[in-house]
Design a protein around this motif. Structure first.
Motif, short mmCIF file in Angstrom:
data_model
loop_
_atom_site.label_atom_id
_atom_site.label_comp_id
_atom_site.label_asym_id
_atom_site.label_seq_id
_atom_site.Cartn_x
_atom_site.Cartn_y
_atom_site.Cartn_z
N ALA A 183 -5.68 32.51 80.87
CA ALA A 183 -5.36 33.71 81.66
C ALA A 183 -6.70 34.26 82.12
O ALA A 183 -7.75 33.80 81.66
CB ALA A 183 -4.61 34.75 80.83
N ASP A 184 -6.68 35.22 83.01
CA ASP A 184 -7.92 35.83 83.48
C ASP A 184 -8.58 36.58 82.30
O ASP A 184 -8.01 37.55 81.80
CB ASP A 184 -7.59 36.81 84.61
N PRO A 185 -9.76 36.15 81.86
CA PRO A 185 -10.40 36.77 80.69
C PRO A 185 -10.73 38.25 80.90
O PRO A 185 -10.91 38.97 79.92
CB PRO A 185 -11.69 35.97 80.50
N ARG A 186 -10.75 38.71 82.13
CA ARG A 186 -10.99 40.14 82.36
C ARG A 186 -9.77 40.95 81.94
O ARG A 186 -9.86 42.12 81.63
CB ARG A 186 -11.29 40.41 83.84
N ILE A 187 -8.61 40.30 81.92
CA ILE A 187 -7.38 40.98 81.50
C ILE A 187 -7.04 40.65 80.05
O ILE A 187 -6.59 41.50 79.31
CB ILE A 187 -6.22 40.57 82.44
N VAL A 188 -7.26 39.39 79.70
CA VAL A 188 -6.95 38.95 78.34
C VAL A 188 -8.24 38.42 77.70
O VAL A 188 -8.61 37.26 77.91
CB VAL A 188 -5.88 37.82 78.36
N PRO A 189 -8.92 39.27 76.91
CA PRO A 189 -10.21 38.82 76.34
C PRO A 189 -10.06 37.61 75.43
O PRO A 189 -11.02 36.86 75.25
CB PRO A 189 -10.67 40.04 75.53
N GLU A 190 -8.85 37.39 74.87
CA GLU A 190 -8.67 36.24 73.96
C GLU A 190 -8.36 34.96 74.72
O GLU A 190 -8.14 33.91 74.10
CB GLU A 190 -7.49 36.47 72.98
N ALA A 191 -8.31 35.00 76.04
CA ALA A 191 -7.96 33.80 76.80
C ALA A 191 -8.91 32.65 76.44
O ALA A 191 -10.09 32.86 76.20
CB ALA A 191 -8.03 34.10 78.30
N ARG A 192 -8.36 31.44 76.40
CA ARG A 192 -9.16 30.27 76.02
C ARG A 192 -9.47 29.41 77.24
O ARG A 192 -8.66 29.31 78.17
CB ARG A 192 -8.36 29.36 75.07
N LYS A 193 -10.60 28.74 77.19
CA LYS A 193 -10.92 27.77 78.23
C LYS A 193 -10.11 26.51 77.96
O LYS A 193 -10.00 26.07 76.82
CB LYS A 193 -12.41 27.44 78.18
N LEU A 194 -9.51 25.95 79.00
CA LEU A 194 -8.74 24.71 78.85
C LEU A 194 -9.68 23.52 79.04
O LEU A 194 -10.49 23.52 79.96
CB LEU A 194 -7.63 24.68 79.91
N ASP A 195 -9.56 22.51 78.18
CA ASP A 195 -10.41 21.31 78.34
C ASP A 195 -9.92 20.46 79.50
O ASP A 195 -10.71 19.91 80.25
CB ASP A 195 -10.42 20.49 77.05
N ARG A 196 -8.61 20.33 79.56
CA ARG A 196 -8.01 19.52 80.63
C ARG A 196 -6.77 20.20 81.15
O ARG A 196 -6.05 20.84 80.39
CB ARG A 196 -7.55 18.16 80.06
N VAL A 197 -6.50 20.02 82.41
CA VAL A 197 -5.27 20.53 82.99
C VAL A 197 -4.84 19.49 84.03
O VAL A 197 -5.68 18.81 84.63
CB VAL A 197 -5.50 21.96 83.53
N SER A 198 -3.52 19.32 84.18
CA SER A 198 -3.06 18.29 85.12
C SER A 198 -3.10 18.82 86.55
O SER A 198 -3.08 20.04 86.77
CB SER A 198 -1.63 17.86 84.76
N PHE A 199 -3.15 17.93 87.50
CA PHE A 199 -3.12 18.32 88.92
C PHE A 199 -1.92 19.23 89.20
O PHE A 199 -2.04 20.24 89.89
CB PHE A 199 -3.01 17.09 89.83
N GLU A 200 -0.76 18.83 88.65
CA GLU A 200 0.47 19.58 88.93
C GLU A 200 0.35 21.01 88.42
O GLU A 200 0.70 21.96 89.11
CB GLU A 200 1.68 18.89 88.26
N GLU A 201 -0.15 21.14 87.19
CA GLU A 201 -0.30 22.49 86.63
C GLU A 201 -1.34 23.29 87.42
O GLU A 201 -1.15 24.46 87.73
CB GLU A 201 -0.72 22.41 85.16
N MET A 202 -2.44 22.64 87.76
CA MET A 202 -3.50 23.34 88.49
C MET A 202 -3.01 23.78 89.87
O MET A 202 -3.38 24.85 90.36
CB MET A 202 -4.72 22.43 88.61
N LEU A 203 -2.16 22.95 90.48
CA LEU A 203 -1.58 23.33 91.78
C LEU A 203 -0.77 24.61 91.64
O LEU A 203 -0.92 25.54 92.42
CB LEU A 203 -0.62 22.24 92.26
N GLU A 204 0.09 24.65 90.62
CA GLU A 204 0.91 25.85 90.41
C GLU A 204 0.03 27.05 90.08
O GLU A 204 0.27 28.16 90.53
CB GLU A 204 1.92 25.63 89.27
N MET A 205 -1.02 26.81 89.29
CA MET A 205 -1.89 27.92 88.91
C MET A 205 -2.64 28.47 90.12
O MET A 205 -2.74 29.67 90.32
CB MET A 205 -2.88 27.46 87.82
N ALA A 206 -3.17 27.56 90.93
CA ALA A 206 -3.91 28.00 92.12
C ALA A 206 -2.98 28.74 93.08
O ALA A 206 -3.36 29.74 93.68
CB ALA A 206 -4.57 26.81 92.81
#
Ligand code: ASP
Ligand code: MG
Length: 424
Positions: A183-206
């Protein structure tokens, strides 16, 4: 030669002289590993915003062709300066505009689509032992041969397109954050960095508000199989790899919570309940190049009644959308209502594809927060809710913790145990 690498540096990573020198040093380091290196640069800092401001100072409705002439200069400045810094580090470097680099687009000024990358000039410069700096965010139109730009954030797409054309091993996107987060770390300080994300997920996220990568760049990468490594330009730790679906490791139920407050909603009242009504409306919007996201329509409940259609668009497209629909008023709808202030939260995760109950849980979490849901739309791996923009922060936090994204996330269990499991 070890390989071919495309490195893209965003605006904050080239914002001042010090940072340009730092980017130059990183580029040279990759070259010294034996790689052929192409760097795609964004305009420095707020340059693009400032250029837009200049245009608005002299014209109420700046001509799109001239707008592109103007906006394309920001990236050229970055590239020329970086080439100079690389020369001082003892390496050969040459900067190219998008047009010189062979990036051919369609004719749609300010949001052009890349049609082809004729990379022979880049290739021969690489063969001549040069580091090649390509101005991001721009190309040349195929028929008009005018300078075009690719829409805000378009340097990501330039980089991916160049990487695809060269068959590069990786397209590294250097930015001011360490990678893609849950999640946006400015909103959720506990947000974690993802090591990998699939194209499909990244498309939806973007598409649902994650600002790290331009939507089109992810689409292009998926279509051409370009591996993206999104990482910080201020450190050397690995960031997030965007890869084909089979290459993501464990499968959490939900991968990320995203949000947006940059959209607006339009509701058309009194739409005739006849074939072709929606087609006319959305043809008009498509003709004006308006990007429509959610669309909701219900059949009228009474015979002979009229329908309502609501849809969302980027707020910056609202004016153009209204103008495009104006001629249809009366025949295709009776009235148009707009809601300029609109919030949206989404959860994205390939794991939900095969797992029931996720939508119900999202709605329960929002209900518990007292957040009213105004519109809902889903894809197999995304659930989006339109809500009050003032409640977006709370909604993101609540969903992030309900799906345990601050820890390991809710990991999907083996098929055998899944059957016995209650709702996720
Ligand atoms: N400079 C352009 C923008 O600010 C393109 C980019 O940075 O990717 O949108
Ligand atoms: Mg960007």
């Amino acid at each position: 030669m070890a390989g071919t690498i495309v490195m893209k540096f965003g605006g904050t990573s080239v914002a001042d002289a010090e940072r340009i020198k730092r980017a130059a040093a990183r580029i040279v380091a990759q070259r010294e590993q034996g790689n052929a290196v192409v760097a795609v640069l964004s305009a420095r800092g707020k340059t693009t915003d400032e250029l837009i401001g200049m245009a608005e100072e002299v014209s109420v409705n700046p001509d799109p062709r001239e707008m592109d002439m103007l906006l394309s200069t920001g990236e050229r400045i970055s590239c020329a300066l970086c080439a100079m810094a690389i020369h001082d580090l003892g390496h050969r470097a040459i900067s190219l505009t998008g047009s010189q680099a062979g990036i051919v687009t369609d004719e749609s000024h300010t949001k052009a689509l890349i049609l082809d990358v004729r990379a022979d000039r880049i290739r021969s410069a690489l063969e001549g032992d040069h580091i090649v700096l390509v101005a991001g965010f721009q190309g040349v139109s195929s028929t008009g041969r005018d300078v075009t730009t690719l829409g805000r954030g378009g340097s990501d797409t330039s980089a991916v397109a160049v990487a695809a054309a060269l068959g590069a091993d990786v397209c590294e996107i250097y930015t001011d954050v360490p990678g893609v987060f849950t999640a946006d770390p400015r909103i959720v300080p506990e947000a974690r960095k993802l090591d990998r994300v699939s194209f499909e997920e990244m498309l939806e996220m973007a598409a649902s508000g994650a600002g790290v990568l331009q939507l089109r760049s992810v689409e292009y990468a998926r279509n051409h199989g370009v591996r993206i490594h999104c990482r910080s330009s201020f450190g050397s730790e690995p960031g997030t790899f965007v890869v084909p679906e089979g290459e993501t490791m464990e499968q959490p139920l939900i991968t990320a919570v995203t949000h947006s407050t940059a959209e607006a909603r339009v509701t058309l009242i009194g739409v005739p309940d006849t074939p072709g009504a929606a087609a006319r409306i959305f043809d008009a919007l498509a003709g004006a190049n308006v990007n429509v996201d959610m669309i909701v329509q219900n059949e009228p409940t009474t015979a002979g009644g009229r329908a309502e259609i609501s849809f969302t668009v980027p707020r910056e497209d609202l004016r153009v959308a209204r103008a495009a629909l104006e001629p249809l008023k009366g025949e295709s709808y009776a009235d148009l209502h707009k809601h300029e202030e609109m919030g949206k939260v989404s959860i994205v995760g390939a794991g939900m594809r095969s797992h029931p109950g996720v939508a119900a849980k999202v709605f329960r979490v929002l209900a518990h927060e007292g957040v009213n849901i105004e519109m809902i739309s889903t894809s197999p791996i995304k659930i989006s809710c339109v809500i009050d923009p003032d409640r977006v922060g709370e909604a993101v936090q609540a969903l992030h913790s309900a799906f345990e994204l601050d820890g390991e996330g809710t990991i999907l269990e083996e098929e055998s145990t899944r059957a016995t499991r209650a709702e996720p």
